[in-house]
Design a protein around this motif. Structure first.
Motif, PDB file in Angstrom:
ATOM      1  N   HIS A   1       0.859  -1.183   0.000  1.00  0.00           N
ATOM      2  CA  HIS A   1       0.000   0.000   0.000  1.00  0.00           C
ATOM      3  C   HIS A   1       0.896   1.233   0.000  1.00  0.00           C
ATOM      4  O   HIS A   1       1.894   1.266   0.717  1.00  0.00           O
ATOM      5  N   GLU A   2       0.528   2.245  -0.754  1.00  0.00           N
ATOM      6  CA  GLU A   2       1.246   3.517  -0.754  1.00  0.00           C
ATOM      7  C   GLU A   2       0.318   4.606  -0.249  1.00  0.00           C
ATOM      8  O   GLU A   2      -0.849   4.660  -0.639  1.00  0.00           O
ATOM      9  N   TYR A   3       0.850   5.450   0.613  1.00  0.00           N
ATOM     10  CA  TYR A   3       0.094   6.596   1.099  1.00  0.00           C
ATOM     11  C   TYR A   3       1.074   7.685   1.493  1.00  0.00           C
ATOM     12  O   TYR A   3       2.261   7.434   1.676  1.00  0.00           O
ATOM     13  N   TRP A   4       0.570   8.889   1.571  1.00  0.00           N
ATOM     14  CA  TRP A   4       1.408  10.042   1.863  1.00  0.00           C
ATOM     15  C   TRP A   4       1.096  10.548   3.262  1.00  0.00           C
ATOM     16  O   TRP A   4      -0.069  10.717   3.640  1.00  0.00           O
ATOM     17  N   MET A   5       2.156  10.808   4.042  1.00  0.00           N
ATOM     18  CA  MET A   5       2.023  11.277   5.419  1.00  0.00           C
ATOM     19  C   MET A   5       2.551  12.711   5.525  1.00  0.00           C
ATOM     20  O   MET A   5       3.562  13.046   4.906  1.00  0.00           O
ATOM     21  N   PRO A   6       1.914  13.550   6.352  1.00  0.00           N
ATOM     22  CA  PRO A   6       2.359  14.937   6.494  1.00  0.00           C
ATOM     23  C   PRO A   6       3.479  15.113   7.514  1.00  0.00           C
ATOM     24  O   PRO A   6       3.783  16.227   7.904  1.00  0.00           O
ATOM     25  N   TYR A   7       4.108  14.015   7.940  1.00  0.00           N
ATOM     26  CA  TYR A   7       5.106  14.075   9.006  1.00  0.00           C
ATOM     27  C   TYR A   7       6.465  13.610   8.498  1.00  0.00           C
ATOM     28  O   TYR A   7       6.564  12.606   7.804  1.00  0.00           O
ATOM     29  N   PHE A   8       7.501  14.352   8.880  1.00  0.00           N
ATOM     30  CA  PHE A   8       8.877  14.000   8.547  1.00  0.00           C
ATOM     31  C   PHE A   8       9.649  13.829   9.849  1.00  0.00           C
ATOM     32  O   PHE A   8       9.523  14.655  10.757  1.00  0.00           O
ATOM     33  N   ALA A   9      10.457  12.789   9.944  1.00  0.00           N
ATOM     34  CA  ALA A   9      11.215  12.532  11.164  1.00  0.00           C
ATOM     35  C   ALA A   9      12.445  13.439  11.276  1.00  0.00           C
ATOM     36  O   ALA A   9      12.849  13.791  12.377  1.00  0.00           O
ATOM     37  N   LYS A  10      13.016  13.807  10.131  1.00  0.00           N
ATOM     38  CA  LYS A  10      14.247  14.594  10.143  1.00  0.00           C
ATOM     39  C   LYS A  10      14.134  15.812   9.247  1.00  0.00           C
ATOM     40  O   LYS A  10      13.490  15.775   8.200  1.00  0.00           O
ATOM     41  N   ALA A  11      14.808  16.878   9.644  1.00  0.00           N
ATOM     42  CA  ALA A  11      14.817  18.118   8.867  1.00  0.00           C
ATOM     43  C   ALA A  11      15.526  17.929   7.533  1.00  0.00           C
ATOM     44  O   ALA A  11      15.113  18.505   6.524  1.00  0.00           O
ATOM     45  N   SER A  12      16.562  17.115   7.508  1.00  0.00           N
ATOM     46  CA  SER A  12      17.309  16.919   6.265  1.00  0.00           C
ATOM     47  C   SER A  12      16.448  16.249   5.196  1.00  0.00           C
ATOM     48  O   SER A  12      16.544  16.587   4.012  1.00  0.00           O
TER      49      SER A  12
END
Length: 150
Positions: free
Chosen positions: A114-125
């Motif tokens: 399954h593919e989905y898009w999340m609005p959260y990033f773990a790292k700034a880079s």
């Protein structure tokens, strides 16, 4: 106005802090980046589109997305996440019972994801690396913006 390499470096350093308020403009949408708590000991960088996060926007096969309220830039500014339909343990069990060929016949989506898009990033880079690829993105607000332009 394009964002220079020095500004990207300064934005990335700023995103490592706890209290941040960075805003970009992309294709007529305002992207606000804020650090939020995911759990008791972990924080993530959240990407708000025009001040809103609706995780349902990331599921493209969902019936709730059919009313065209989802911004078209989701795939460009949110993080792609994939998840296997079946766990590796379950795949092994199915293949052991049915065999590989018959297992694929009985379970056609055995190895699908399954593919989905999340609005959260773990790292700034990671966030900066994805945003650098966007053509026409502009930096509206950042604490580092005043120091770079002065």
């Amino acid at each position: 106005m394009t964002i220079t390499k020095e500004q990207w470096t300064a934005v990335e350093k700023e995103l490592y802090h706890h209290w941040i308020d960075v805003k970009f403009e992309y294709k007529g949408f305002e992207l606000a980046i804020q650090r939020q708590r995911e759990s008791e000991s972990k924080t993530v960088l959240s990407v708000y589109i025009n001040g809103t996060i609706k995780p349902v926007w990331g599921w493209f096969d969902n019936a709730l997305n059919s009313n065209n309220e989802r911004p078209e830039i989701i795939k460009e500014v949110w993080k792609l996440t994939t998840k296997a339909v079946y766990k590796a343990k379950n795949i092994k069990e199915i293949e052991k019972v049915f065999g590989k060929r018959r297992g694929k016949k009985q379970f056609p989506n055995l190895h699908d994801r399954h593919e989905y898009w999340m609005p959260y990033f773990a790292k700034a880079s990671v966030l900066c690396r994805q945003f650098k690829k966007l053509e026409g993105i502009t930096l509206i607000k950042a604490d580092c913006l005043e120091t770079v332009t002065e």
